[in-house]
Design an enzyme around this catalytic site. Sequence first.
Site, PDB file in Angstrom:
ATOM      1  N   LYS A 122      -6.118  10.177  -1.683  1.00  0.00           N
ATOM      2  CA  LYS A 122      -5.576  10.530  -0.370  1.00  0.00           C
ATOM      3  C   LYS A 122      -6.524  11.469   0.368  1.00  0.00           C
ATOM      4  O   LYS A 122      -6.701  11.355   1.589  1.00  0.00           O
ATOM      5  CB  LYS A 122      -4.209  11.188  -0.524  1.00  0.00           C
ATOM      6  CG  LYS A 122      -3.119  10.280  -1.045  1.00  0.00           C
ATOM      7  CD  LYS A 122      -2.719   9.219  -0.043  1.00  0.00           C
ATOM      8  CE  LYS A 122      -1.543   8.414  -0.540  1.00  0.00           C
ATOM      9  NZ  LYS A 122      -1.133   7.356   0.422  1.00  0.00           N
ATOM     10  N   LYS A 143      -4.515  -1.907  -5.783  1.00  0.00           N
ATOM     11  CA  LYS A 143      -3.188  -2.487  -5.733  1.00  0.00           C
ATOM     12  C   LYS A 143      -2.810  -2.855  -4.295  1.00  0.00           C
ATOM     13  O   LYS A 143      -3.427  -2.418  -3.335  1.00  0.00           O
ATOM     14  CB  LYS A 143      -2.159  -1.489  -6.273  1.00  0.00           C
ATOM     15  CG  LYS A 143      -2.013  -0.249  -5.400  1.00  0.00           C
ATOM     16  CD  LYS A 143      -0.848   0.614  -5.838  1.00  0.00           C
ATOM     17  CE  LYS A 143      -0.679   1.800  -4.894  1.00  0.00           C
ATOM     18  NZ  LYS A 143       0.534   2.594  -5.177  1.00  0.00           N
ATOM     19  N   LYS A 191       0.431  -0.197   1.389  1.00  0.00           N
ATOM     20  CA  LYS A 191       0.112   0.104   2.786  1.00  0.00           C
ATOM     21  C   LYS A 191      -0.957   1.188   2.879  1.00  0.00           C
ATOM     22  O   LYS A 191      -1.660   1.286   3.880  1.00  0.00           O
ATOM     23  CB  LYS A 191       1.372   0.528   3.534  1.00  0.00           C
ATOM     24  CG  LYS A 191       2.015   1.824   3.069  1.00  0.00           C
ATOM     25  CD  LYS A 191       3.310   2.088   3.814  1.00  0.00           C
ATOM     26  CE  LYS A 191       3.989   3.369   3.363  1.00  0.00           C
ATOM     27  NZ  LYS A 191       3.217   4.569   3.650  1.00  0.00           N
TER      28      LYS A 191
END
Length: 323
Positions: free
Chosen positions: A104, A187, A190
């Site tokens: 992130k 994976k 979103k």
Amino acid sequence: MRPTGNLHLGNYFGALKNFIRLQDNYDCYFFIADYHMLTTHPNPSDVQQNVKTILCEYLACGLDPEKATIYVQSSVPEVCELYMYLNMITYVGELQRVAAFKEKVRQNPNNVNAGLLTYPTLMAADILLHRATKVPVGKDQQQHLEMTRDFAERFNKLYKTDYFPLPQAFNFEGELVKIPSLDGNGKMSKSYGEQATIYLIDEGNVLKKKIMRAKTDEGPKEKNSTKPVEIENLFSLLKLVSTPQIVQQFEDAYNDCSIRYGDMKKQLLEDMNVFLTPFRERIKELSANDDYLNKVIAMGADKARESAIKTIKDVRSIIGFRA
């Protein structure tokens, strides 16, 4: 379960299939993680719409509010209190080492907030609040679940109790599931790009554009060669929605170097559309029934709070606070 936006194939195959079976065999709590989505600072109207959309998708996938507890995270304030207690026994260093946090930070270096750092403790609070023993998760959530066990064990040792069970990852089929993205990277999520993710509500040109743009290569040059990751991903998606005969047809074509990726994508598009159609129709039907959705939310909040209030009362007593 903790989706914060539209459900995609990774959510469905990674956990929801388990959930549908779990609700017939266990006392289950399924929630919509609207607190979690605040790390991305969404518009208030988006928060409300996301909650409604996810609830419709849960119900369309087969979750039954009469069999299980389905609730919105923010309707159970006790989760925040447990989140705080867990933060008090969690070390900054271990949070900074979390793979998802590092990713992130790499993706959004200008939005490295404290909520993002303490994401694992909020997830742990969601699980431990109901003293869960089995948690159906995908492979990508294994580290977070391991941390939840660490926090539970640390709490138990610190306060000389065995109050929190150590939850385990669970899948009826045994092996945890990870659904690949359309771009060959990681994976389906979103977080890794809208165009690489297939949502249960995708249809028409949206679905066609995503699948036909899926990453491929020039094709195999030698018979029975190993598939590159992006090609293996396409085959993995085909196996989810197509018949074994169709999958074998394209496996054979790949192995003898005659495969045409355009044909494979068209087949995947056709079969994916057939698979998604009943979900889309049911989601649209549910979206038009606000009275029913509000009833489900209210009923779930009452049932979830009954469990949560008991846990917090016990935890406060264990820690040394007055009840």
